[in-house]
Design a protein around this motif. Structure first.
Motif, mmCIF file in Angstrom:
data_model
loop_
_atom_site.group_PDB
_atom_site.id
_atom_site.type_symbol
_atom_site.label_atom_id
_atom_site.label_comp_id
_atom_site.label_asym_id
_atom_site.label_seq_id
_atom_site.Cartn_x
_atom_site.Cartn_y
_atom_site.Cartn_z
ATOM 1 N N GLU A 104 -1.928 -10.753 54.767
ATOM 2 C CA GLU A 104 -2.136 -12.368 54.573
ATOM 3 C C GLU A 104 -0.562 -12.702 54.405
ATOM 4 N N ILE A 105 -0.286 -12.072 52.982
ATOM 5 C CA ILE A 105 0.555 -12.948 52.368
ATOM 6 C C ILE A 105 2.032 -12.535 53.080
ATOM 7 N N GLU A 106 1.941 -11.380 53.957
ATOM 8 C CA GLU A 106 3.277 -11.204 54.501
ATOM 9 C C GLU A 106 3.608 -12.262 55.448
ATOM 10 N N ASP A 107 2.228 -11.808 56.204
ATOM 11 C CA ASP A 107 2.433 -12.900 57.335
ATOM 12 C C ASP A 107 2.644 -14.493 57.418
ATOM 13 N N ALA A 108 2.263 -14.471 55.667
ATOM 14 C CA ALA A 108 2.812 -16.208 55.663
ATOM 15 C C ALA A 108 3.595 -16.084 55.480
ATOM 16 N N THR A 109 3.975 -15.173 54.723
ATOM 17 C CA THR A 109 5.789 -15.301 53.966
ATOM 18 C C THR A 109 6.473 -15.796 55.442
ATOM 19 N N LYS A 110 6.271 -14.451 56.298
ATOM 20 C CA LYS A 110 7.484 -14.425 57.418
ATOM 21 C C LYS A 110 7.354 -16.031 58.445
ATOM 22 N N ALA A 111 6.225 -16.206 58.200
ATOM 23 C CA ALA A 111 6.233 -18.016 58.666
ATOM 24 C C ALA A 111 7.301 -18.732 58.557
ATOM 25 N N VAL A 112 6.849 -19.049 56.947
ATOM 26 C CA VAL A 112 7.377 -19.978 56.529
ATOM 27 C C VAL A 112 9.061 -19.527 56.281
ATOM 28 N N ALA A 113 9.310 -18.284 56.174
ATOM 29 C CA ALA A 113 10.832 -18.141 56.657
ATOM 30 C C ALA A 113 11.428 -18.622 57.558
ATOM 31 N N ASN A 114 10.623 -18.010 58.794
ATOM 32 C CA ASN A 114 11.115 -18.754 60.585
ATOM 33 C C ASN A 114 11.144 -19.984 59.923
ATOM 34 N N THR A 115 10.091 -21.078 59.355
ATOM 35 C CA THR A 115 10.332 -22.298 59.915
ATOM 36 C C THR A 115 11.257 -23.217 58.888
ATOM 37 N N LEU A 116 12.008 -22.250 58.179
ATOM 38 C CA LEU A 116 13.122 -23.064 57.557
ATOM 39 C C LEU A 116 14.313 -22.118 57.313
ATOM 40 N N GLU A 117 14.043 -21.170 58.261
ATOM 41 C CA GLU A 117 15.192 -20.242 58.160
ATOM 42 C C GLU A 117 15.851 -19.732 57.110
ATOM 43 N N ILE A 118 14.594 -19.003 56.888
ATOM 44 C CA ILE A 118 15.860 -18.390 54.964
ATOM 45 C C ILE A 118 15.646 -16.847 55.711
ATOM 46 N N ASP A 119 14.863 -16.490 56.995
ATOM 47 C CA ASP A 119 14.117 -14.710 57.345
ATOM 48 C C ASP A 119 15.282 -14.104 56.045
ATOM 49 N N PRO A 120 17.102 -14.453 56.655
ATOM 50 C CA PRO A 120 18.317 -13.554 56.139
ATOM 51 C C PRO A 120 18.129 -13.509 54.825
ATOM 52 N N LEU A 121 17.609 -14.443 53.491
ATOM 53 C CA LEU A 121 17.814 -14.356 52.260
ATOM 54 C C LEU A 121 16.927 -13.930 51.544
ATOM 55 N N LEU A 122 14.993 -13.425 52.342
ATOM 56 C CA LEU A 122 14.140 -13.219 51.703
ATOM 57 C C LEU A 122 14.629 -12.069 50.078
ATOM 58 N N GLN A 158 20.593 -23.833 49.848
ATOM 59 C CA GLN A 158 19.808 -22.539 50.697
ATOM 60 C C GLN A 158 18.403 -22.228 49.318
ATOM 61 N N ALA A 159 19.068 -21.752 48.357
ATOM 62 C CA ALA A 159 17.517 -22.449 47.008
ATOM 63 C C ALA A 159 16.389 -23.557 46.941
ATOM 64 N N GLN A 160 17.386 -24.827 47.686
ATOM 65 C CA GLN A 160 16.498 -25.822 47.589
ATOM 66 C C GLN A 160 15.344 -25.892 48.608
ATOM 67 N N ARG A 161 15.170 -25.012 49.459
ATOM 68 C CA ARG A 161 15.037 -25.044 50.936
ATOM 69 C C ARG A 161 13.947 -23.504 50.603
ATOM 70 N N VAL A 162 13.923 -22.236 49.638
ATOM 71 C CA VAL A 162 13.352 -21.056 49.335
ATOM 72 C C VAL A 162 12.728 -22.302 48.315
ATOM 73 N N ALA A 163 13.241 -23.002 48.101
ATOM 74 C CA ALA A 163 11.767 -24.007 46.724
ATOM 75 C C ALA A 163 11.029 -25.132 47.588
ATOM 76 N N VAL A 164 11.475 -25.002 48.911
ATOM 77 C CA VAL A 164 10.204 -26.182 49.649
ATOM 78 C C VAL A 164 9.494 -24.816 50.846
ATOM 79 N N GLY A 165 9.861 -24.529 50.602
ATOM 80 C CA GLY A 165 9.173 -23.076 51.100
ATOM 81 C C GLY A 165 8.401 -22.454 49.723
ATOM 82 N N ARG A 166 8.301 -21.953 48.854
ATOM 83 C CA ARG A 166 7.341 -22.378 48.181
ATOM 84 C C ARG A 166 6.262 -22.982 47.677
ATOM 85 N N ALA A 167 6.573 -24.504 47.979
ATOM 86 C CA ALA A 167 5.690 -25.578 48.009
ATOM 87 C C ALA A 167 4.292 -25.668 49.589
ATOM 88 N N LEU A 168 4.784 -24.696 50.296
ATOM 89 C CA LEU A 168 4.969 -25.036 51.853
ATOM 90 C C LEU A 168 3.314 -23.372 51.988
#
Lengths: 374, 301
Positions: free
Chosen positions: A110-128, A139-149
């Motif tokens: 579940e965690i993995e799926d959620a991480t992928k989904a959020v990374a997709n939404t914010l276009e941060i997949d290559p940064l994982l 990029q850092a701010q997008r990750v921070a938003v992702g962590r909230a999302l």
């Protein structure tokens, strides 16, 4: 799905300094509420009280149907994006995103799926698989938003998230965040947002409603258009809009006509101002936005005469700085309407747009020209 | 014509000359600087180099030959020294040292991190007084507390055990380390911890998952200091340990001086070299973190 209700919220520090003076605010489910104000107006303190990072010394905060005053931050169903991103420096982006879910002991897939989904939404997949120090500010701010999302919180809290970014990036992140909010809303996910900023442009462009604060008090809560057109007091009038609204000290007299004496000149107004006045005289501030002043034709009466001290050419418009006795005015004229030859000996005559004039009580700052029929 | 050329090139030549001169001056000054540094460095290092050299000499050669290269290298010092004049070999003593260092270092790291976290991040009643007390113990000379401590540990029945040597440290008894970690923590912004709390971490989880990893360089320095100081501690074991089978290395080195009438210097030196090895190894392995830890922490000023 949650609505945020704040009732008589107070914050008094141990040294008996009162930072927040009993504010009440309702944020509807799915609403994007912006808290805006100059530094030191306690907007961040208010946000931190909602998050649970500051103790509440009076009043109550309700998220959904729970009073959260005494709940730990993690139990409130909120997530927060910080000004300095606050990414965990020793964890890869992937773990940064997953940290909250891991603490909740969610199953790994579940965690993995959620991480992928959020990374997709914010276009941060290559940064994982990068560490925070290998990211740029945006990029850092997008990750921070992702962590909230990723936590799917009831309420998103943003604490000046864009102020560390450069102007260009800020504009694009602004759009990205509002898009994200719209998308969450469309998908039926909880998307209540409280967003703190000191930048009125950010507030005006992003907020469904804006709450203007000053010295721990709310000055006005309204949608951007109302805030701009019908400011309830001189503070809001001056804070919202760029360049700032001109506020001129004068004396108001209502007998027959509406007369405002400014320095050594008198302006008269008709029913378009008189109809909305709820006082009959007194010391006032006359408020006119720079965009609502125009250069008078030579045969027009009832104009303010002043001295142009300098002119700034901004491209599509021109800023004129005009002195009337000791009052300094800013006038914004569209470039095509500005003809230097109209100004003789640096003298200029200005006419305010009557429907856009505001009159404020000088003592209390209250807008006395907001009566119902306007 | 020739004159013309001279006239034209003089400024160029001159500028080239000054350039070359500058370069030469620079080279000379660097040479002098490095020579001086190398000289002083060698001076500092000489006792160590001599120690290593002498440990391979025979007992008679140590005093006969002032140089540090042994004329007939021998491992005799190491072999005989390792056996010692007691029923125990140095392996026992190294093991004892290890038994003291391991709980002491781990205990120090855990307890000091916890105490420093408390002082640096929380407001609680009496915090100022407690912190002042902590700093006061830092200023107290060790000698003053030796006798009360001895009496205390005697009443606890801890004499001739390793306990007095590591238990106080494992309960954040070393104010210096607590202070060092507090200073380090103060320099770290709280945002990350707040983010962790919003992410649902409780205080302990925040400490373990967020604070400790960020403290890592400082914690490594703390462990390293504790390791070296314990390795070198002579007085503590001397006071509390009486049976030879519990001696750590530091005491055992002295043992070889006590028990023989004519000192077997080569054995002592050989064992001293061995005693240096663990501390040096650990230091070089952790050097990178160690420097980061003391330079970003508050120790420097």
């Amino acid at each position: 799905m949650a609505r945020l209700q704040i009732r008589n919220l107070e914050k008094v520090y141990a040294n008996s300094f009162k930072a927040v003076h009993g504010i009440s605010l309702d944020v509807d489910d799915g609403e994007f509420m912006v808290l805006v104000g100059p530094s030191g107006c306690a907007k961040s303190t208010t946000l931190r009280m909602i998050a649970g990072l500051e103790t509440i010394t009076g009043g109550e905060i309700r998220i959904g149907d729970r009073i959260v005053n005494n709940l730990a931050p993690g139990q409130r169903g909120v997530s927060m994006v910080f000004q300095n991103y606050a990414l965990y420096p020793h964890m890869k982006v992937r773990s940064n995103l997953a940290f909250g879910l891991k603490l909740k002991r969610r199953p790994k897939p579940e965690i993995e799926d959620a991480t992928k989904a959020v990374a997709n939404t914010l276009e941060i997949d290559p940064l994982l698989d990068r560490l925070p120090k290998q990211l740029s500010g945006g990029q850092a701010q997008r990750v921070a938003v992702g962590r909230a999302l990723i936590k799917k919180p009831d309420v998103f809290l943003f604490d000046e998230p864009l102020s560390n970014l450069d102007a260009k990036l800020r504009a694009s992140m602004r759009v990205r965040i509002t898009d994200l909010h719209k998308r969450l809303k469309r998908e039926g996910q909880s998307s209540t947002v409280v967003y703190v900023t000191h930048d009125q442009t950010e507030a005006m462009t992003m907020g469904d409603r804006i709450c203007v604060m000053k010295d721990g008090c709310i000055m006005q809560v309204a949608d951007p258009v109302t805030l701009y057109n019908r400011p309830e007091n001189a503070f809001v009038a001056g804070f919202i809009g760029s360049p700032e609204m001109n506020l001129m000290e004068g004396t108001l007299a209502v007998n027959g006509g509406i007369r405002v004496r400014l320095a050594d000149q008198v302006l008269t107004f008709g029913e378009d101002v008189g109809g909305r006045l709820d006082v009959t005289g007194g010391e006032v501030l006359l408020g006119v936005r720079p965009q609502h002043l125009r250069i008078a034709a030579s045969d027009e009466e009832n104009a303010l005469e002043g001295h142009v001290s300098h002119v700034e050419f901004m491209g599509h418009e021109v800023y004129l700085y005009v002195d009337i006795a000791d009052i300094r005015l800013v006038v914004v004229v569209p470039s095509e309407q500005y003809h230097p030859e109209d100004i003789r000996d640096d003298r200029i005559r200005l006419i305010p747009r009557k429907t856009a004039v505001h009159i404020f009580d000088r003592e209390t700052g209250r807008n006395v020209s907001l009566s119902a029929n306007a | 014509m020739a004159e013309q050329i001279t006239v034209r090139t003089t400024p160029e030549l001159e500028s080239a000359r000054t350039l070359a001169e500058g370069r030469r001056m620079h080279a000379i000054s660097s040479a002098v600087r490095y020579a001086l540094l190398a000289g002083v460095g060698f001076l500092m290092l000489y006792p160590l180099v001599w120690l290593i050299g002498a440990s391979f000499k025979t007992n008679t050669e140590i005093f006969a030959n002032p140089g540090f290269i042994p004329s007939e290298p021998t491992l005799n010092g190491y072999i005989q020294g390792w056996k010692t004049s007691t029923p125990y070999t140095f392996a026992t003593f190294f093991w004892n040292t290890f038994l003291i260092i391991l709980p002491k270092t781990i205990g120090t790291a855990i307890s000091c991190a916890a105490v420093a976290y408390g002082f640096a991040r929380f407001e609680f009643p009496g915090k100022r007084i407690l912190f002042a007390t902590l700093i006061a113990t830092l200023l107290l000379p060790n000698v003053v507390t030796r006798i009360p401590q001895y009496l205390l540990f005697r009443d606890l029945g801890w004499l001739d055990t390793f306990l007095p040597l590591w238990v106080p440290s494992a309960f954040a008894g070393d104010a210096f380390f607590v202070f060092m970690l507090i200073q380090f923590l103060r320099a770290i912004p709280r945002d990350m911890e707040e983010a962790a709390r919003v992410d649902g971490a409780n205080t302990l989880q925040t400490l373990i998952y967020i604070v400790v990893p960020m403290l890592a360089p400082a914690l490594i320095s703390v462990c390293l200091f504790q390791f070296m100081w314990t390795m070198n501690d002579f007085l503590g074991p001397l006071i509390y340990l009486s049976s030879v089978d519990k001696y750590p290395v530091s005491l055992a080195l002295k043992l070889s001086i006590d028990t023989t009438e004519a000192f077997q210097w080569n054995r002592i030196l050989a064992m001293s070299v061995l005693a240096l090895v663990p501390a040096l190894t650990v230091f070089f392995l952790a050097q990178k973190y160690f420097i980061e830890g003391i330079s970003t922490g508050g120790v420097k000023g």
